[in-house]
Design a protein around this motif. Structure first.
Motif, mmCIF file in Angstrom:
data_model
loop_
_atom_site.group_PDB
_atom_site.id
_atom_site.type_symbol
_atom_site.label_atom_id
_atom_site.label_comp_id
_atom_site.label_asym_id
_atom_site.label_seq_id
_atom_site.Cartn_x
_atom_site.Cartn_y
_atom_site.Cartn_z
ATOM 1 N N LEU A 98 1.882 2.117 -9.630
ATOM 2 C CA LEU A 98 1.693 1.576 -8.404
ATOM 3 C C LEU A 98 0.540 0.533 -8.124
ATOM 4 C CD1 LEU A 98 2.553 2.097 -5.301
ATOM 5 C CD2 LEU A 98 0.922 3.823 -5.410
ATOM 6 N N PHE A 99 -0.745 0.810 -8.093
ATOM 7 C CA PHE A 99 -1.640 -0.023 -8.212
ATOM 8 C C PHE A 99 -1.090 -1.582 -8.827
ATOM 9 C CE2 PHE A 99 -5.705 -1.683 -9.790
ATOM 10 C CZ PHE A 99 -6.384 -1.637 -8.645
ATOM 11 N N THR A 100 -0.410 -1.483 -10.081
ATOM 12 C CA THR A 100 -0.013 -2.901 -10.776
ATOM 13 C C THR A 100 0.920 -3.572 -9.635
ATOM 14 O OG1 THR A 100 -0.679 -1.841 -12.987
ATOM 15 C CG2 THR A 100 1.041 -4.136 -12.580
ATOM 16 N N GLN A 101 1.637 -2.737 -8.923
ATOM 17 C CA GLN A 101 3.159 -3.035 -8.674
ATOM 18 C C GLN A 101 1.936 -3.422 -7.101
ATOM 19 O OE1 GLN A 101 5.584 -0.298 -6.997
ATOM 20 N NE2 GLN A 101 7.378 -1.433 -7.240
ATOM 21 N N VAL A 102 1.374 -2.796 -6.366
ATOM 22 C CA VAL A 102 1.139 -3.696 -5.162
ATOM 23 C C VAL A 102 0.126 -4.646 -5.301
ATOM 24 C CG1 VAL A 102 -0.218 -3.095 -2.835
ATOM 25 C CG2 VAL A 102 0.712 -1.365 -4.126
ATOM 26 N N ALA A 103 -0.228 -5.299 -6.266
ATOM 27 C CA ALA A 103 -1.290 -6.330 -7.484
ATOM 28 C C ALA A 103 -0.328 -7.698 -7.201
ATOM 29 C CB ALA A 103 -2.484 -5.429 -7.801
ATOM 30 N N GLU A 104 0.842 -7.195 -8.038
ATOM 31 C CA GLU A 104 1.573 -7.678 -8.417
ATOM 32 C C GLU A 104 2.086 -8.554 -6.447
ATOM 33 O OE1 GLU A 104 3.784 -6.134 -11.194
ATOM 34 O OE2 GLU A 104 2.047 -7.338 -12.664
ATOM 35 N N GLN A 105 2.535 -7.889 -5.318
ATOM 36 C CA GLN A 105 3.234 -8.261 -4.587
ATOM 37 C C GLN A 105 2.302 -9.701 -4.336
ATOM 38 O OE1 GLN A 105 4.343 -4.286 -3.109
ATOM 39 N NE2 GLN A 105 6.743 -4.594 -4.403
ATOM 40 N N VAL A 106 1.051 -8.582 -3.990
ATOM 41 C CA VAL A 106 0.063 -9.332 -2.905
ATOM 42 C C VAL A 106 -0.159 -10.573 -3.347
ATOM 43 C CG1 VAL A 106 -2.270 -9.561 -2.279
ATOM 44 C CG2 VAL A 106 -1.222 -7.404 -2.361
ATOM 45 N N TYR B 236 -5.636 -7.512 -0.224
ATOM 46 C CA TYR B 236 -5.425 -6.618 -1.878
ATOM 47 C C TYR B 236 -5.647 -5.126 -1.279
ATOM 48 C CZ TYR B 236 -4.459 -10.769 -5.014
ATOM 49 O OH TYR B 236 -3.939 -11.007 -5.733
ATOM 50 N N VAL B 237 -7.074 -4.533 -0.537
ATOM 51 C CA VAL B 237 -7.683 -3.695 -0.019
ATOM 52 C C VAL B 237 -6.066 -3.321 1.349
ATOM 53 C CG1 VAL B 237 -9.622 -2.787 1.213
ATOM 54 C CG2 VAL B 237 -9.407 -4.187 -0.974
ATOM 55 N N ASP B 238 -5.672 -3.718 2.318
ATOM 56 C CA ASP B 238 -4.952 -3.253 3.261
ATOM 57 C C ASP B 238 -3.488 -2.931 2.206
ATOM 58 O OD1 ASP B 238 -6.598 -4.302 5.135
ATOM 59 O OD2 ASP B 238 -5.569 -6.032 5.790
ATOM 60 N N ALA C 14 -2.360 0.954 2.552
ATOM 61 C CA ALA C 14 -0.238 1.075 2.898
ATOM 62 C C ALA C 14 0.728 1.909 2.038
ATOM 63 C CB ALA C 14 -0.048 -0.622 3.041
ATOM 64 N N ALA C 15 -0.210 1.877 0.255
ATOM 65 C CA ALA C 15 0.475 2.933 -0.051
ATOM 66 C C ALA C 15 0.214 3.644 -0.433
ATOM 67 C CB ALA C 15 0.284 1.541 -1.687
ATOM 68 N N GLY C 16 -1.051 4.384 -0.020
ATOM 69 C CA GLY C 16 -1.445 5.567 -0.096
ATOM 70 C C GLY C 16 -3.157 5.755 -0.074
#
Length: 170
Positions: free
Chosen positions: A75-83, A95-97, A101-103
Motif C-alpha cells: 500500500l505504501f508503494t502504491q500510494v507513493a507511485e500515485q503521488v 506524499y504525507v497527505d 488518506a490511505a490510513g
C-alpha cells in the motif's frame, strides 16, 4: 536323432493358431501375476488428478494497523507511485497527505524538505512511516526517476530518516 519341434511339421494356419494361443496365454499369465485381471478400480479422491483451484485476483492493498511494515509495504508503494504520477510529485506534503488518506498515522511519519538549502527543488524527497522498530522508507525525485520503497530498521535515536526533516504540522 533329434526330432524337430512339433510346430515345424504343422501347416502354416496351425502354426498361426499356436502362436496366437501362446501370446494369449502369455497375456493371461501376466494379468494373473499382476492382480485379479479385472478392471482397475476408479481412482480414489486422493489419487485423482488435482483440479486447479479458482484463483481470485488479489484486491488492492489495504492498510493493516496490526500488521508489520512489510505487510503494509504494497500500500505504501502504491500510494507513493500515485503521488509520483501526479503534478504534486515534487511536494513532500502530497506524499504525507496521500499516505494519511490511505490510513497511515501522520504522527508516525517523517518527510524531507521540498527545497535544497539554496532554494532549488530537491533532487529527491524522502518520506517514511514508522512501525515499531521498522520503517517504511520511500524516495522519489529526479535523481531516481521513479519511486523507490523498502522496509528498514528504525533509527536507534528514533524515527526513520537521518538529518533534519520537515515538521508535519498541518
Amino acid at each position: 536323432m533329434v526330432r524337430p519341434f512339433p510346430l515345424a511339421r504343422t501347416s502354416p494356419p496351425a502354426r498361426a493358431v499356436a502362436a496366437v494361443g501362446g501370446v494369449t496365454l502369455t497375456i493371461l499369465l501376466l494379468a494373473a501375476c499382476s492382480g485379479d485381471g479385472g478392471p482397475s478400480p476408479a481412482p480414489s479422491v486422493s489419487e485423482a488428478a488435482p483440479t486447479p483451484a479458482a484463483s481470485t485476483p488479489p484486491g488492492p492493498p489495504k492498510y493493516d494497523p496490526q500488521g508489520t511494515a512489510a505487510d503494509n509495504l504494497p500500500l505504501f508503494t502504491q500510494v507513493a507511485e500515485q503521488v509520483w504520477g501526479s503534478p504534486q510529485s515534487g511536494e513532500g506534503r502530497a506524499y504525507v497527505d496521500a499516505l494519511a488518506a490511505a490510513g497511515f498515522d501522520k504522527s508516525d511519519m517523517q518527510v524531507s524538505e521540498d527545497l535544497s538549502t539554496i532554494g532549488n527543488a530537491a533532487e529527491a524527497l524522502q518520506f517514511s512511516v514508522q512501525f515499531g522498530d521498522e520503517c517504511l522508507l520511500g524516495q522519489a525525485g529526479p535523481v531516481t526517476g521513479r519511486v523507490v520503497t523498502t522496509v528498514g530498521p528504525a533509527l536507534a535515536s528514533g524515527g526513520c530518516l537521518l538529518g533534519e526533516t520537515r515538521p508535519i504540522d498541518w
